[in-house]
Design a protein around this motif. Sequence first.
Motif, mmCIF file in Angstrom:
data_model
loop_
_atom_site.group_PDB
_atom_site.id
_atom_site.type_symbol
_atom_site.label_atom_id
_atom_site.label_comp_id
_atom_site.label_asym_id
_atom_site.label_seq_id
_atom_site.Cartn_x
_atom_site.Cartn_y
_atom_site.Cartn_z
ATOM 1 N N CYS A 443 7.289 5.821 12.695
ATOM 2 C CA CYS A 443 8.019 5.107 13.751
ATOM 3 C C CYS A 443 9.440 5.622 13.940
ATOM 4 C CB CYS A 443 8.051 3.607 13.445
ATOM 5 S SG CYS A 443 6.427 2.814 13.438
ATOM 6 N N ASP A 450 10.888 2.931 16.381
ATOM 7 C CA ASP A 450 10.021 2.434 17.455
ATOM 8 C C ASP A 450 9.383 1.108 17.017
ATOM 9 O OD1 ASP A 450 8.070 1.938 19.365
ATOM 10 O OD2 ASP A 450 7.545 4.055 19.602
ATOM 11 N N LYS A 453 5.716 0.528 18.286
ATOM 12 C CA LYS A 453 4.726 1.255 17.484
ATOM 13 C C LYS A 453 4.499 0.546 16.154
ATOM 14 C CE LYS A 453 3.634 6.025 16.161
ATOM 15 N NZ LYS A 453 4.132 7.432 16.167
#
Length: 468
Positions: A443, A450, A453
């Motif tokens: 991530c 993220d 994600k």
Amino acid sequence: MGKPHVVVLGGGPAGVGAAYKLRQSDRATVTLVERNEGFGGNAGSFDACGQHLDYGSHRLHSACHANILADIQRLLAGDLADRPRNGRIRLRGKWVKFPLQAKDLFLSLDKRFAVGAATDMARGALPGKKDPGDTFASVLEANLGPTICEHFYFPYARKMWGREPEVLSDIQAYKRVSSGTFAKLVKKVLKPPGAGRFYYPKEGYGQISGAFARAAKDAGAELLTSTEVSALKRPTEGGGRWTVEVKNADGPRSIEADQVWSTIPVTLATKMMSPAAPHTITDAIDQIDYRAMVLVYAQFDVQQFHATDAHYFPEENVKMTRLSEPKNYYGHTAPNGSTVLCAEIPCDLGDALWTMSDEDLGKLLVEDMARADLHVPHPPKQVFTKRLPQAYPIYLKGYDRPLTALDQFVSDLDGFLTFGRQGLFAHDNLHHALFMAYCAVECVSDRGFDRHKWAGFREVFKGHVVED
């Protein structure tokens, strides 16, 4: 923009796995903080009585993700053995091979149990499936019937978590019981020859975490051991960085971090934060509980106590849930003429078992073994103990409400991530913890962490089921 500085809290499998992958992929600079002298946490090892000993019984299961297993094999450089499972369960006064084999269901168990289980299976196949309800007891009874539950799972649950099956959440059944339906049980029982194997390191289970830690250090991570975290200072609302206050033999130190990745108990990490969490969150923490465990190690002057690697005790006439012989896990013959047994006794912090002396725990172990028809040739040469204050999360009915509130609070903190067995209050295996670490690193990019994600990975983690 330079690489972020990530401070990883905890040197268990999730922590060292994250530190290694962050540096190996060159996605961040890393400082890892571990309060103990070594790595591995509850999945660590130590040396005593001339051999490597673990904190209880541990195995690396074949369910380990292929790329993680490949990394472990490479890092251990030939020290990872592929071993057959050789365990057994004490059930209704008889020993049954574990993992189960089809013949044992008919030849090793008494007729009343076999007939009862078969009747439950037949009833379960009839139309009109029973509502599984929302407790550990109701889910297993609906899927497996009363015979297996009353003689195996329910007594084991009372010992393992110290609570009645009716007050445990249904999640405890789905997460902890990998054969929670007859279909799954039959599939597990009727595995082909060659199934029921595991991997185990030459120098004890903690060698896995140790290898990841060394690789992380070689890749440039700073590893601080014997170091306590005293405070986690959150960034101000206008931005800024986290400050991790630590102390060790060299004195106090403040570490600035762009991100804090915590693998320590989420309850503990939240309590250390400044500014403090709202009262609603601290109240939620008080409703989240762990089961403790006392590990009793007994050394005997025999080459091998038994060919079995682990004995399981669901029956309530003994205190221990499992008795393992570490030499058998890798197949060691050394030390000559000596072996150690490790008994796992779940308890609550501060109760009679937790505070019992080593001498009395040694006597309790010998008494338990006698009740289970395990012949002790002579008193143990020595007895010593290890105590794990947070061995297993307890999923009481309704636990998800305070846990969800706590999880939402820490998830909303910019630059803070909690994962791993303790970080997500999950009863997972080592390979699950490493998988979480690898996912977390996936991530990280030049654009930051993220979160979307990561939320997707969190959904995958919910499907993890413990391998025994």
